[in-house]
Structures are given as C-alpha cells and as structure tokens.
Design an enzyme around this catalytic site. Structure first.
Site, PDB file in Angstrom:
ATOM      1  N   LYS A   1       3.585 119.627 -23.015  1.00  0.00           N
ATOM      2  CA  LYS A   1       2.119 119.789 -22.893  1.00  0.00           C
ATOM      3  C   LYS A   1       1.759 120.828 -21.839  1.00  0.00           C
ATOM      4  CE  LYS A   1       1.437 114.855 -23.819  1.00  0.00           C
ATOM      5  NZ  LYS A   1       0.980 113.595 -23.187  1.00  0.00           N
TER       6      LYS A   1
ATOM      7  N   HIS B   1      26.508 125.328 -12.077  1.00  0.00           N
ATOM      8  CA  HIS B   1      26.822 123.988 -12.599  1.00  0.00           C
ATOM      9  C   HIS B   1      27.835 123.391 -11.618  1.00  0.00           C
ATOM     10  CE1 HIS B   1      27.365 120.691 -15.176  1.00  0.00           C
ATOM     11  NE2 HIS B   1      27.671 121.280 -16.318  1.00  0.00           N
TER      12      HIS B   1
ATOM     13  N   ARG C   1      19.039 119.031 -15.663  1.00  0.00           N
ATOM     14  CA  ARG C   1      19.521 120.238 -16.355  1.00  0.00           C
ATOM     15  C   ARG C   1      18.281 120.959 -16.875  1.00  0.00           C
ATOM     16  NH1 ARG C   1      24.427 120.732 -20.553  1.00  0.00           N
ATOM     17  NH2 ARG C   1      25.490 120.735 -18.528  1.00  0.00           N
TER      18      ARG C   1
ATOM     19  N   ARG D   1      28.727 115.829 -22.398  1.00  0.00           N
ATOM     20  CA  ARG D   1      29.553 115.328 -21.308  1.00  0.00           C
ATOM     21  C   ARG D   1      28.788 115.113 -20.010  1.00  0.00           C
ATOM     22  NH1 ARG D   1      32.465 117.629 -24.889  1.00  0.00           N
ATOM     23  NH2 ARG D   1      30.831 119.179 -24.842  1.00  0.00           N
ATOM     24  N   THR D   2      28.021 116.112 -19.609  1.00  0.00           N
ATOM     25  CA  THR D   2      27.413 116.027 -18.283  1.00  0.00           C
ATOM     26  C   THR D   2      26.451 114.843 -18.206  1.00  0.00           C
ATOM     27  OG1 THR D   2      27.618 118.421 -18.098  1.00  0.00           O
ATOM     28  CG2 THR D   2      26.168 117.330 -16.513  1.00  0.00           C
TER      29      THR D   2
HETATM   30  C1  NCD Z   1      28.952 123.747 -19.920  1.00  0.00           C
HETATM   31  C2  NCD Z   1      27.491 124.001 -19.596  1.00  0.00           C
HETATM   32  O1  NCD Z   1      26.591 123.285 -20.080  1.00  0.00           O
HETATM   33  O2  NCD Z   1      27.280 124.911 -18.829  1.00  0.00           O
HETATM   34  N1  NCD Z   1      29.164 122.504 -20.533  1.00  0.00           N
HETATM   35  C3  NCD Z   1      29.341 121.404 -19.746  1.00  0.00           C
HETATM   36  O3  NCD Z   1      28.500 121.018 -18.973  1.00  0.00           O
HETATM   37  N2  NCD Z   1      30.525 120.790 -19.833  1.00  0.00           N
HETATM   38  C4  NCD Z   1      29.606 124.854 -20.649  1.00  0.00           C
HETATM   39  C5  NCD Z   1      28.958 125.388 -21.894  1.00  0.00           C
HETATM   40  O4  NCD Z   1      27.956 124.873 -22.380  1.00  0.00           O
HETATM   41  O5  NCD Z   1      29.513 126.346 -22.418  1.00  0.00           O
END
Ligand code: NCD
Length: 310
Positions: free
Chosen positions: A86, A135, A107, A56-57
């Site tokens: 590397k 997040h 991320r 999703r993100t």
């Molecule tokens: C979350 C995350 O990656 O922190 N997912 C997301 O971004 N919707 C929650 C999770 O992974 O449990």
C-alpha cells in the site's frame, strides 16, 4: 561477545569472536543431539520479514528461534502482502514491529535496508540479505562450514565462482577473508560480473594473492575450497543481459577429476545449473552439510544476541 544487531560482516573483524561463535554452534549441535538445548529465547517473539524469496535463510532462522525456546511471526512475500504493497515505508513498518516483537530477521530488495531498519529500532535487526549488498549470516555459516569440513582456512586456496558483482554472500564473505591467511583467492567470473574493486582491494591490501580469471577449469586444479554461486538473475535490467551470462559456469562430474582429493565444494544455494546433481554423491560436495551447519550457526548468533539483550 557484545552484539546488538547483525548488519554486516564488518562487525565480525575479530578471529576470537568467530572462534567463540563456531564453538557455540558446535556445542548447540551436540546439545541438540542429546535433547539438551538451552532456551535463551524463552518468552521472546521474533518476526521474519522477507521482501524477497527465501527457503533456507527464513526457515533455518524460524527453526533456530523455536529450537531455542522462542516464537516466530512471519511476513514472507512482504512486498506483496504487508502494508508495503500500500506504499508504507520500511521505516514505518519497523517502527510498528518494534512495538510488537523482540527482534526482526529482515530480507529486503535494497542495499542498506538493514542498516536503515536498525536506525528505526531498539530491538535487534538481523540482515538476512539487503539486495545486492550483504548477507552476513550466510558468510558466517560458510566460514563455519570450512572450519568444520577442512579444519581451517589459513593456507588454503579459495575459489569464489559466479556472480561476484551482485552476490551478497560473496560480498560478506570477502570482508572476512583478511582475518585469515589464505594461500590465494581466485575470483572466477565473467568479465562483466567481477568483484567490486573496493572489496578486491580489501584482499590485496592485506597481501593476499588474488587471481582474477574468467575460466573455472584451470583454477580447480589447485583450489582447496570451491565456492560456487548463482548468477543473480533478479539484479539484471533485462532478460538479454542475464541470458548472456547465465550459463557461465557448471561444475560437472568430469571436473571432479581435476580437483584435489581433499577439496570441498560449497554453494549458498539455490543452484540453477552451476553444479550438476551428479556431483552430489562425491564426498567433496559439502553444500547440503553447509545448510545444516547454518542452522546451528544461526542458533549461536541468536544466543549471542539475546544473552546480551536483557
Ligand atoms: C543466497 C541469497 O539469497 O543471497 N541464498 C541464500 O540465502 N542461501 C544466494 C542466492 O540466492 O543466490
């Protein structure tokens, strides 16, 4: 609204900023329906740099960027397929991207990595999850979903359920709750996965009533918003430690009978057993609407970042 980077929800300690953001997200949704979206990102290229898995993100950011007229380059599985494999440091990777693109959605596995990236960049850095840290864009879309689906958070009883120790969406969300006046917050987790003390203190210091419990059922009866989360398997040292807590909570059809009729159920997703698919058809299940609201909220954030950038 002045935004340079999005690193933490500590940057959003102003209700009028949130209201502005939520109104912008709603407007963008309406403009989209009318095929009248603006193009504030025209001529911009952003990178999505993901060292941890995401559905999703990453994809909602990539869609959001392109719907607003921008373009995307992506390095998913960056730990495996970028020069990190590397031995390149994050700082060096960011210094290089700083010369290529107009922003990075990052991320990473490490707490503090987004702040570190921002220290080495002049372009905007958006934290899409820094290990078990934060997040922020997820927490903002969670609040936006509550705003859209319940009308407001004031006076509501909120239940945060699951891995409160490692859950970065929870960490970011909790920092925003003192801006509102929830009737109470129930922290529902196994004893070993309790919310870190400093975050709990943010709530109690503001006079918010906090219940810290290990059972979900008694909490459901008086909750207005039930926010389920996944036990964060990747943060455990061993399979045994994860195994001991992995099936701690499951919201099934029978539990729905205990819940208020106008409650809502949220989950940042992915779910791995916390919500039975049988619950999906219940009108209180809002987790798929949540993903959709997230697209527009992320568009609103990008609009805010880039309307200031020039
Ligand atoms: C979350 C995350 O990656 O922190 N997912 C997301 O971004 N919707 C929650 C999770 O992974 O449990």
């Amino acid at each position: 609204m002045k935004l340079k980077n999005i690193i933490s929800t500590q940057q959003f300690q102003d209700r009028s900023v949130l209201s502005h953001l939520f109104a912008a997200a709603k407007t963008l949704e309406q403009q989209h329906a009318l095929h009248q979206l603006p193009s504030p990102l025209a001529g911009k290229i952003l990178a999505t740099l993901f060292y941890e898995p995401s559905t999703r993100t990453r994809l909602s950011f990539e869609v959001a960027i392109q719907r607003l007229g921008g373009q995307v380059v992506t390095s998913e599985s960056a730990g495996m397929f970028s020069s990190a494999a590397k031995g390149e440091t994050l700082a060096d990777t960011i210094r290089v991207l700083n010369g290529y693109v107009d922003g990075v959605v990052l991320r990473h596995t490490d707490i503090g990595s987004a702040a570190e990236a921002a220290a080495h960049a002049t372009i905007p850095i958006i934290n899409a999850g820094d290990g078990a840290g934060e997040h922020p864009t997820q927490a903002l879309l969670d609040l936006y979903t509550i705003d859209r689906e319940k009308g407001h958070l004031d006076g509501q009883h909120l239940a945060l359920v699951g891995d409160l120790l490692h859950g970065r969406t929870i960490h970011s969300l909790v920092q925003l709750l003192p801006l509102f006046a929830p009737a109470a917050v129930s922290l529902v987790s196994p004893p070993s996965l309790r919310l870190p003390r400093d975050l709990k203190n943010l709530l109690t210091e503001k006079g918010i009533i906090v219940f810290e419990v290990t059972e979900l059922a008694p909490t459901l009866v008086h909750s207005d918003v039930v926010y389920m989360t996944r036990i964060q398997k990747e943060r455990f040292d061993s399979e045994e430690e994860y195994g001991a807590v992995k099936n701690s909570f499951c919201l099934g059809k029978a539990a729905l009978d205990q819940m208020k009729e106008d409650a809502i159920i949220l989950h940042p997703l992915p779910r791995v057993g916390e919500i039975d698919p049988e619950v999906d058809s219940d009108p209180r299940a809002k987790y798929f609407q949540q993903t959709r609201h997230g697209l527009y909220l992320r568009m609103a954030l990008l609009q805010a970042l880039y309307s200031n950038a020039d």
